[in-house]
Design a protein around this motif. Structure first.
Motif, PDB file in Angstrom:
ATOM      1  N   ARG A 179       0.848  -1.193   0.000  1.00 41.95           N
ATOM      2  CA  ARG A 179       0.000   0.000   0.000  1.00 41.95           C
ATOM      3  C   ARG A 179       0.886   1.246   0.000  1.00 41.95           C
TER       4      ARG A 179
ATOM      5  N   CYS B  66       2.035   4.764   0.959  1.00 46.08           N
ATOM      6  CA  CYS B  66       1.776   5.425   2.237  1.00 46.08           C
ATOM      7  C   CYS B  66       2.831   6.501   2.511  1.00 46.08           C
TER       8      CYS B  66
ATOM      9  N   GLN C  36       0.725   8.745  10.080  1.00 43.00           N
ATOM     10  CA  GLN C  36       0.981   8.078   8.801  1.00 43.00           C
ATOM     11  C   GLN C  36      -0.348   7.718   8.167  1.00 43.00           C
TER      12      GLN C  36
ATOM     13  N   GLY D 172      -2.353   6.474   4.020  1.00 41.21           N
ATOM     14  CA  GLY D 172      -2.277   6.184   2.599  1.00 41.21           C
ATOM     15  C   GLY D 172      -2.203   7.419   1.725  1.00 41.21           C
TER      16      GLY D 172
ATOM     17  N   GLU E  39      -2.388  13.936   5.938  1.00 39.29           N
ATOM     18  CA  GLU E  39      -2.452  12.960   7.031  1.00 39.29           C
ATOM     19  C   GLU E  39      -2.127  13.613   8.371  1.00 39.29           C
TER      20      GLU E  39
ATOM     21  N   GLN F 154       2.972  -2.104   3.724  1.00 39.80           N
ATOM     22  CA  GLN F 154       3.030  -0.735   3.223  1.00 39.80           C
ATOM     23  C   GLN F 154       4.414  -0.403   2.690  1.00 39.80           C
TER      24      GLN F 154
ATOM     25  N   GLN G 135       6.382   3.128   2.362  1.00 35.48           N
ATOM     26  CA  GLN G 135       6.177   4.441   2.958  1.00 35.48           C
ATOM     27  C   GLN G 135       7.269   5.438   2.584  1.00 35.48           C
TER      28      GLN G 135
END
Length: 160
Positions: A10, A12, A42, A44, A58, A100, A102
């Protein structure tokens, strides 16, 4: 190849927010039922959104801070990856991701503690927050994310 290994990560972002005393912000997730885990903001990346935009969004959603309350200092050189533990696979994010990837940002907090508003976004993600020594971060996060937090700390330490 197992189904889990074929799932994507994902996209992120995360923000290591530090104050003038060189302490890092952590929030206690409202939905954590087991353990006393704290994490940095944090979340998405939305479709068509740049990582920096996502980081500021976020941060606002999870802390109530406006962009005027922060000054971005750095971004990690590379994306940091983590895999979900087997017991969480299929339960988070509709089972579409194995973990994730990131982009992390280091930001200096330029406001006042009273600028935080954990209830600014519905639903809230954090039920409490505090400032901590950054060296504590890998011990405060849920264990499967500790390696990522150590990498963030190692990269940003000279800039904190």
């Amino acid at each position: 190849m197992s189904r889990e290994k074929s799932l994507p990560y994902r996209p992120c972002v995360g923000v290591m927010l530090v104050n003038h005393r060189r302490q890092a912000f952590v929030g206690k997730r409202i939905d954590t039922k087991e353990g006393d885990w704290w994490q940095m903001p944090q979340g998405g990346i939305d479709e068509g959104e740049e990582p920096m935009q996502a980081a500021l969004r976020e941060l606002n959603e999870e802390t109530g801070l406006q962009s005027r309350h922060v000054s971005l200092i750095a971004q990690t050189r590379e994306e940091l990856l983590y895999d979900l533990p087997r017991e969480l696979l299929g339960k988070l994010w509709g089972g579409r991701y194995r973990g994730q990837r990131q982009h992390w940002f280091l930001a200096r907090f330029t406001g006042q503690d009273s600028d935080f508003n954990l209830a600014a976004h519905d639903p809230a993600e954090f039920c409490d927050w505090r400032w901590v020594d950054p060296e504590q971060l890998p011990q405060l996060i849920i264990p499967f994310k500790a390696q990522v937090y150590q990498a963030i700390l190692d990269e940003f330490r000279p800039l904190i």
